[in-house]
Motif scaffolding. Sequence first.
Motif, PDB file in Angstrom:
ATOM      1  N   GLY A 147       0.831  -1.203   0.000  1.00  0.00           N
ATOM      2  CA  GLY A 147       0.000   0.000   0.000  1.00  0.00           C
ATOM      3  C   GLY A 147       0.861   1.247   0.000  1.00  0.00           C
ATOM      4  N   ILE A 148       0.537   2.171  -0.895  1.00  0.00           N
ATOM      5  CA  ILE A 148       1.226   3.467  -0.938  1.00  0.00           C
ATOM      6  C   ILE A 148       0.210   4.522  -0.509  1.00  0.00           C
ATOM      7  N   SER A 149       0.491   5.187   0.599  1.00  0.00           N
ATOM      8  CA  SER A 149      -0.455   6.181   1.115  1.00  0.00           C
ATOM      9  C   SER A 149      -0.491   7.393   0.187  1.00  0.00           C
ATOM     10  N   CYS A 150      -1.698   7.785  -0.180  1.00  0.00           N
ATOM     11  CA  CYS A 150      -1.859   8.860  -1.168  1.00  0.00           C
ATOM     12  C   CYS A 150      -1.733  10.247  -0.554  1.00  0.00           C
ATOM     13  N   GLY A 151      -1.295  11.171  -1.398  1.00  0.00           N
ATOM     14  CA  GLY A 151      -1.361  12.593  -1.090  1.00  0.00           C
ATOM     15  C   GLY A 151      -2.572  13.201  -1.773  1.00  0.00           C
ATOM     16  N   THR A 152      -2.861  14.453  -1.429  1.00  0.00           N
ATOM     17  CA  THR A 152      -3.954  15.193  -2.048  1.00  0.00           C
ATOM     18  C   THR A 152      -3.354  16.230  -2.995  1.00  0.00           C
ATOM     19  N   PHE A 153      -3.756  16.174  -4.233  1.00  0.00           N
ATOM     20  CA  PHE A 153      -3.183  17.066  -5.242  1.00  0.00           C
ATOM     21  C   PHE A 153      -4.267  17.969  -5.821  1.00  0.00           C
ATOM     22  N   TYR A 154      -3.946  19.245  -5.925  1.00  0.00           N
ATOM     23  CA  TYR A 154      -4.892  20.233  -6.455  1.00  0.00           C
ATOM     24  C   TYR A 154      -4.391  20.697  -7.810  1.00  0.00           C
ATOM     25  N   ASP A 155      -5.275  20.718  -8.800  1.00  0.00           N
ATOM     26  CA  ASP A 155      -4.847  21.276 -10.090  1.00  0.00           C
ATOM     27  C   ASP A 155      -5.597  22.588 -10.383  1.00  0.00           C
ATOM     28  N   ARG A 156      -6.863  22.512 -10.792  1.00  0.00           N
ATOM     29  CA  ARG A 156      -7.611  23.743 -11.066  1.00  0.00           C
ATOM     30  C   ARG A 156      -8.532  24.081  -9.900  1.00  0.00           C
ATOM     31  N   ASP A 157      -8.747  25.372  -9.682  1.00  0.00           N
ATOM     32  CA  ASP A 157      -9.562  25.837  -8.549  1.00  0.00           C
ATOM     33  C   ASP A 157     -10.954  25.215  -8.553  1.00  0.00           C
ATOM     34  N   TRP A 158     -11.521  25.038  -9.741  1.00  0.00           N
ATOM     35  CA  TRP A 158     -12.910  24.591  -9.813  1.00  0.00           C
ATOM     36  C   TRP A 158     -13.040  23.069  -9.827  1.00  0.00           C
ATOM     37  N   CYS A 159     -11.911  22.376  -9.782  1.00  0.00           N
ATOM     38  CA  CYS A 159     -11.949  20.906  -9.796  1.00  0.00           C
ATOM     39  C   CYS A 159     -11.772  20.354  -8.380  1.00  0.00           C
ATOM     40  N   PRO A 160     -12.444  19.243  -8.075  1.00  0.00           N
ATOM     41  CA  PRO A 160     -12.149  18.592  -6.796  1.00  0.00           C
ATOM     42  C   PRO A 160     -10.705  18.104  -6.789  1.00  0.00           C
ATOM     43  N   PRO A 161     -10.083  17.986  -5.600  1.00  0.00           N
ATOM     44  CA  PRO A 161      -8.691  17.503  -5.555  1.00  0.00           C
ATOM     45  C   PRO A 161      -8.605  16.034  -5.973  1.00  0.00           C
ATOM     46  N   SER A 162      -7.389  15.613  -6.281  1.00  0.00           N
ATOM     47  CA  SER A 162      -7.123  14.212  -6.645  1.00  0.00           C
ATOM     48  C   SER A 162      -6.323  13.553  -5.528  1.00  0.00           C
ATOM     49  N   PHE A 163      -6.578  12.270  -5.289  1.00  0.00           N
ATOM     50  CA  PHE A 163      -5.733  11.465  -4.405  1.00  0.00           C
ATOM     51  C   PHE A 163      -4.799  10.644  -5.280  1.00  0.00           C
ATOM     52  N   GLY A 164      -3.533  10.670  -4.939  1.00  0.00           N
ATOM     53  CA  GLY A 164      -2.612   9.879  -5.730  1.00  0.00           C
ATOM     54  C   GLY A 164      -1.197  10.024  -5.215  1.00  0.00           C
ATOM     55  N   HIS A 165      -0.263   9.513  -6.013  1.00  0.00           N
ATOM     56  CA  HIS A 165       1.132   9.805  -5.691  1.00  0.00           C
ATOM     57  C   HIS A 165       2.031   9.742  -6.913  1.00  0.00           C
ATOM     58  N   ARG A 166       3.262  10.173  -6.728  1.00  0.00           N
ATOM     59  CA  ARG A 166       4.171  10.293  -7.860  1.00  0.00           C
ATOM     60  C   ARG A 166       4.557   8.913  -8.373  1.00  0.00           C
ATOM     61  N   GLN A 167       4.770   8.858  -9.688  1.00  0.00           N
ATOM     62  CA  GLN A 167       5.031   7.594 -10.365  1.00  0.00           C
ATOM     63  C   GLN A 167       6.252   6.873  -9.813  1.00  0.00           C
ATOM     64  N   THR A 168       7.232   7.646  -9.323  1.00  0.00           N
ATOM     65  CA  THR A 168       8.483   7.029  -8.868  1.00  0.00           C
ATOM     66  C   THR A 168       8.265   6.041  -7.719  1.00  0.00           C
ATOM     67  N   TYR A 169       7.258   6.282  -6.863  1.00  0.00           N
ATOM     68  CA  TYR A 169       6.969   5.319  -5.779  1.00  0.00           C
ATOM     69  C   TYR A 169       6.494   3.988  -6.364  1.00  0.00           C
ATOM     70  N   VAL A 170       5.587   4.085  -7.323  1.00  0.00           N
ATOM     71  CA  VAL A 170       5.063   2.892  -7.988  1.00  0.00           C
ATOM     72  C   VAL A 170       6.198   2.165  -8.718  1.00  0.00           C
ATOM     73  N   ASP A 171       7.029   2.916  -9.435  1.00  0.00           N
ATOM     74  CA  ASP A 171       8.163   2.322 -10.161  1.00  0.00           C
ATOM     75  C   ASP A 171       9.076   1.543  -9.215  1.00  0.00           C
ATOM     76  N   ALA A 172       9.378   2.156  -8.066  1.00  0.00           N
ATOM     77  CA  ALA A 172      10.327   1.540  -7.126  1.00  0.00           C
ATOM     78  C   ALA A 172       9.762   0.231  -6.567  1.00  0.00           C
ATOM     79  N   ILE A 173       8.461   0.208  -6.273  1.00  0.00           N
ATOM     80  CA  ILE A 173       7.835  -1.020  -5.734  1.00  0.00           C
ATOM     81  C   ILE A 173       7.763  -2.095  -6.823  1.00  0.00           C
ATOM     82  N   LEU A 174       7.413  -1.700  -8.034  1.00  0.00           N
ATOM     83  CA  LEU A 174       7.355  -2.664  -9.143  1.00  0.00           C
ATOM     84  C   LEU A 174       8.725  -3.282  -9.389  1.00  0.00           C
TER      85      LEU A 174
END
Length: 251
Positions: A6-33
């Motif tokens: 399990g990789i604990s997600c961060g909260t990422f904001y892009d546009r003011d009018w959009c809800p935030p996204s939960f996710g994380h940077r690709q490098t964490y996924v790459d390292a586990i794979l």
Amino acid sequence: MKPLIGISCGTFYDRDWCPPSFGHRQTYVDAILRAGGAPMLIPPVPDELTLRMLFDRLDGLLLAGGGDIAPVNYGAEPHPNLGTVDPLRDSAELPMARWAVAEGKPVLGICRGIQVLNVALGGTLYQDIPSEIENALAHNLSYEREDWTHLAHELRLAPGSRLRQLLGVERLLVNSLHHQAVRDLAPGLRAVAWAPDEVIEAVEGTGEGFVMGVQCHPEALQGGADPRWQRLFAAFVDSCGTGQRRAARAA
Ligand code: MN
């Protein structure tokens, strides 16, 4: 079966009018794979029962990087230079870190993750290195250079530590993208690496099992800038077993 990490997600904001996204940077996924694990992103869900259901399915927990932990979690008043906090993420990661350590589920904390591990077990943090530590190094240098692989300062590794054994060296250069750091070490953790200004840069559990936190970002180095860090992810994923433990729990 690959271990489910399990990789604990961060909260990422892009546009003011959009809800935030939960996710994380690709490098964490790459390292586990690369290390032979199956990565699964864990969103910061608000109720503990659901969080527990997610946690129970994991063979290991990677506490990933991110913003500051709200100081109320370690009994401190907010410092004027405290950065952005994410109370929802705190409320998900802190219990998961405690469960992992208490139940012997392997846990690796990276950057914010070493801080989560320390706070979860009863430690405290420096809220802002430049204003709270005299003559500190520039620990946010790789961020300021906008280069995750920029080697900002040296690490000195403790003799006899698992980390030193894995890396096979006493000293090495690392990236540094943080303005907070471990202050008072939690019971059950020991410091195993320091920057030249004595800021704690890695911790390990004092008990059995895989409990480790690093303040640098090895996931950004393991892919090319310093492949020695692949050994850390390999050791972490190996310690998570073959998924048999998870199968046994489900039976
Ligand atoms: Mn640093």
